[in-house]
Write an enzyme that holds these catalytic residues in place. Structure first.
Site, short mmCIF file in Angstrom:
data_model
loop_
_atom_site.label_atom_id
_atom_site.label_comp_id
_atom_site.label_asym_id
_atom_site.label_seq_id
_atom_site.Cartn_x
_atom_site.Cartn_y
_atom_site.Cartn_z
N ALA A 9 1.10 -1.23 -0.14
CA ALA A 9 0.36 -0.09 -0.14
C ALA A 9 0.41 1.65 -0.48
CB ALA A 9 -0.66 0.19 1.19
N ILE A 60 4.29 -7.17 9.41
CA ILE A 60 5.59 -8.02 8.96
C ILE A 60 6.36 -8.95 10.49
CG2 ILE A 60 5.48 -7.24 6.99
CD1 ILE A 60 8.32 -6.68 7.25
N THR A 123 17.87 -0.65 -0.65
CA THR A 123 18.51 0.44 -1.06
C THR A 123 19.82 0.54 -1.55
OG1 THR A 123 18.88 2.67 -0.44
CG2 THR A 123 18.28 0.64 1.32
N ASP A 124 19.79 1.66 -2.31
CA ASP A 124 21.80 1.50 -2.47
C ASP A 124 22.07 2.63 -1.84
OD1 ASP A 124 20.49 4.01 -3.08
OD2 ASP A 124 20.94 4.74 -4.46
N GLU A 125 20.90 2.66 -0.80
CA GLU A 125 21.74 3.78 0.52
C GLU A 125 22.48 2.93 1.58
OE1 GLU A 125 19.57 6.24 1.84
OE2 GLU A 125 18.22 7.10 0.66
N TYR A 147 18.30 4.30 8.73
CA TYR A 147 17.41 3.70 7.97
C TYR A 147 18.88 3.38 6.91
CZ TYR A 147 15.75 3.69 3.34
OH TYR A 147 15.50 2.78 2.41
N LYS A 151 18.38 -1.06 7.02
CA LYS A 151 17.52 -2.17 5.43
C LYS A 151 19.33 -2.79 5.47
CE LYS A 151 15.10 -1.61 3.17
NZ LYS A 151 13.51 -2.30 2.65
N ASN A 176 17.66 6.10 -6.24
CA ASN A 176 16.37 6.80 -5.43
C ASN A 176 15.07 7.10 -6.61
OD1 ASN A 176 17.57 7.86 -3.37
ND2 ASN A 176 16.58 9.99 -3.18
N ARG A 270 21.35 17.70 6.76
CA ARG A 270 20.87 16.99 7.51
C ARG A 270 21.65 16.33 7.91
NH1 ARG A 270 18.43 12.24 3.56
NH2 ARG A 270 16.69 13.31 3.88
N HIS A 273 24.00 13.12 6.25
CA HIS A 273 23.78 13.21 4.97
C HIS A 273 24.78 12.64 3.81
CE1 HIS A 273 21.13 16.06 1.98
NE2 HIS A 273 20.79 14.39 1.71
N1 LIG Z 1 11.32 5.16 -1.99
C1 LIG Z 1 12.70 4.95 -2.75
O1 LIG Z 1 13.26 6.14 -3.29
C2 LIG Z 1 13.64 3.60 -2.46
C3 LIG Z 1 14.62 3.51 -2.87
C4 LIG Z 1 15.18 2.18 -3.31
C5 LIG Z 1 14.51 1.42 -2.13
N2 LIG Z 1 13.45 1.12 -1.24
C6 LIG Z 1 12.95 0.50 -0.58
O2 LIG Z 1 11.32 0.26 -0.90
C7 LIG Z 1 10.65 -0.75 -0.02
C8 LIG Z 1 9.44 0.67 -0.29
O3 LIG Z 1 9.73 1.93 -0.27
P1 LIG Z 1 8.31 2.75 -0.34
O4 LIG Z 1 9.40 4.35 -0.68
O5 LIG Z 1 7.36 2.58 -0.95
O6 LIG Z 1 8.18 2.74 1.09
P2 LIG Z 1 7.10 3.68 1.92
O7 LIG Z 1 7.14 4.30 3.02
O8 LIG Z 1 5.49 4.54 0.75
O9 LIG Z 1 5.78 2.49 1.58
C9 LIG Z 1 6.64 1.14 3.08
C10 LIG Z 1 4.36 0.64 3.05
O10 LIG Z 1 5.03 -0.94 3.84
C11 LIG Z 1 4.02 -0.98 5.34
N3 LIG Z 1 4.84 -0.99 6.46
C12 LIG Z 1 5.21 0.39 7.13
N4 LIG Z 1 5.49 -0.73 8.38
C13 LIG Z 1 5.36 -2.16 8.01
C14 LIG Z 1 5.18 -3.87 8.64
N5 LIG Z 1 5.53 -3.45 9.82
N6 LIG Z 1 4.31 -4.68 8.36
C15 LIG Z 1 3.45 -3.97 6.98
N7 LIG Z 1 4.04 -2.83 6.30
C16 LIG Z 1 4.10 -1.87 7.21
C17 LIG Z 1 3.51 1.18 4.96
O11 LIG Z 1 2.98 0.78 5.49
C18 LIG Z 1 3.59 1.16 3.39
O12 LIG Z 1 2.74 1.01 3.37
C19 LIG Z 1 11.36 0.00 1.30
O13 LIG Z 1 11.82 -1.78 1.05
C20 LIG Z 1 12.17 0.94 0.86
O14 LIG Z 1 13.48 0.52 1.70
C21 LIG Z 1 13.03 2.91 -1.84
#
Ligand SMILES: NC(=O)c1ccc[n+]([C@@H]2O[C@H](COP(=O)([O-])OP(=O)(O)OC[C@H]3O[C@@H](n4cnc5c(N)ncnc54)[C@H](O)[C@@H]3O)[C@@H](O)[C@H]2O)c1
Length: 339
Positions: A9, A60, A123-125, A147, A151, A176, A270, A273
């Site tokens: 979601a 989860i 993530t690349d981070e 964070y 990860k 990103n 930040r 950063h």
């Molecule tokens: N956004 C980016 O640029 C980016 C880049 C690289 C990797 N990621 C990774 O991709 C994944 C998704 O990122 P995003 O930006 O869509 O994140 P987001 O914060 O938009 O969504 C995270 C989702 O996880 C759900 N969630 C959080 N804790 C939970 C739990 N304990 N149990 C069940 N659901 C839970 C939240 O309700 C939300 O729907 C993450 O793992 C993030 O580390 C994101």
């Protein structure tokens, strides 16, 4: 394929669920999401009635529920995470719980029920800042904030479960992402929506930090490929191949929204950063993936999406997001409006 998507979601997860339903007519998707502030059922309103899709609200970290949900799955793809660096600096506990213990809970259930595939979205981070060149999948992890450290913990567990128990884990580490349905605390939707509202764009430090931007639909296609064609126990970097300094990105957003550069408001950097992230994506290219959306056009499409979906983001910005920033910085700091 019977897929369980966790965190579906949220931003990338909801785009991924839509991508799977659109491109694999025989697949079924169960979305397990706790619906934190970042999880929004409205992100998947258009597929809610699709008989191939179902939603379970849950955590989860809840082992019994997880086992119940993934029992007959062919694969689990884990997007669930606490994902915002700024929040990890002030409330790290929840990051460790979901991003490490949550991954451990999923891995234990996958092991017990012998689910044939587990994809951990990372993530690349986790590589930390890279001054020159780009990070390979085999490079050591050097996370610099709670964070990325949490990860990295999840990644280490996924690989350890492959080495120790042959749990069929794969990891994607993308750069990103940007695109539709991204919570407006992240830089691109924050700056687009602030610009549309004629509010300042709070730019960290000197604005010279570099990120490699990846359109979310390109990431979804890459994750889908790794899910179906990737090799167990392997890590796949996914980079957009488009590095931009934050100041350049900010100016581009102002140009696309037709707003003046006087809206740029430099703010204190930040802590920790990272200056630059860059990944070497040759491995996922060899699997058959390449980004299809050029950065300029994808950014323009994203600006158009936020312009046309004010009803989606306005309540988020005036509700949870404003409250969070007011709690951190005080109601009269102005940060509640321009985090
Ligand atoms: N956004 C980016 O640029 C980016 C880049 C690289 C990797 N990621 C990774 O991709 C994944 C998704 O990122 P995003 O930006 O869509 O994140 P987001 O914060 O938009 O969504 C995270 C989702 O996880 C759900 N969630 C959080 N804790 C939970 C739990 N304990 N149990 C069940 N659901 C839970 C939240 O309700 C939300 O729907 C993450 O793992 C993030 O580390 C994101």
């Amino acid at each position: 394929m019977r897929l369980v998507v966790t965190g579906g979601a949220g931003f990338i997860g909801s785009n991924f669920v839509r991508h799977v339903l659109a491109t694999h007519p025989d697949d079924r998707v169960v979305n397990l999401d706790r619906l934190t502030y970042a999880g929004n059922p409205a992100n998947l309103a258009d597929v809610e009635r699709d008989a191939r899709y179902s939603f379970v609200k849950g955590d989860i970290c809840d082992g019994a529920l997880v086992r119940d949900v993934i029992r007959d799955a062919d694969a689990v793809v884990n997007f669930a995470a606490c994902s915002h660096v700024d929040r990890s600096l002030v409330e790290p506990d929840e990051f460790l719980r979901t991003d490490i213990f949550g991954v451990h809970t999923l891995l234990e259930a996958v092991r017990e029920l012998k689910v044939p595939r587990f994809v951990q979205i990372s993530t690349d981070e986790v590589y930390g800042s890279v001054e020159r060149g780009s990070s390979r999948e085999t490079d050591p992890l050097r996370p610099t904030n709670p964070y990325s450290a949490s990860k990295a913990g999840g990644d280490h567990l996924a690989l350890a479960y492959w080495s120790t128990y042959r749990v069929p884990s794969l990891i994607t580490r993308s750069s990103n992402n940007f695109g539709p349905y991204q919570y407006p605390e992240k830089v691109i939707p924050l700056f687009i929506t602030n610009a549309l509202e004629d509010r300042p764009l709070p730019l960290y430090g000197d604005g010279r930090n570099v990120r490699d931007w990846l359109y979310v639909l390109d990431n979804c296609a890459a994750i889908d490929l790794v899910l179906r064609k990737g090799k167990d126990g392997e890590v796949y970097n996914i980079g957009g191949g488009h590095e931009v300094e934050n100041i350049v990105l900010t100016r581009e957003i102002l140009r696309l929204t037709r707003k003046p550069e006087t809206l740029i408001q430099p703010v204190k950097d930040r802590p920790g950063h990272d200056r630059r992230y860059a990944v070497d994506s040759r491995k996922v290219h060899q699997l058959g993936w390449a980004p299809k959306h050029p950065f300029g056009r994808a950014l323009e499409a994203t600006v158009d999406w936020y312009r046309e979906h004010a009803a989606w983001w306005t309540p988020l910005k005036s509700g949870e997001l404003r409250t969070w920033y007011e709690q951190q910085y005080g109601a009269h700091s102005g940060r509640g409006e321009t985090p």
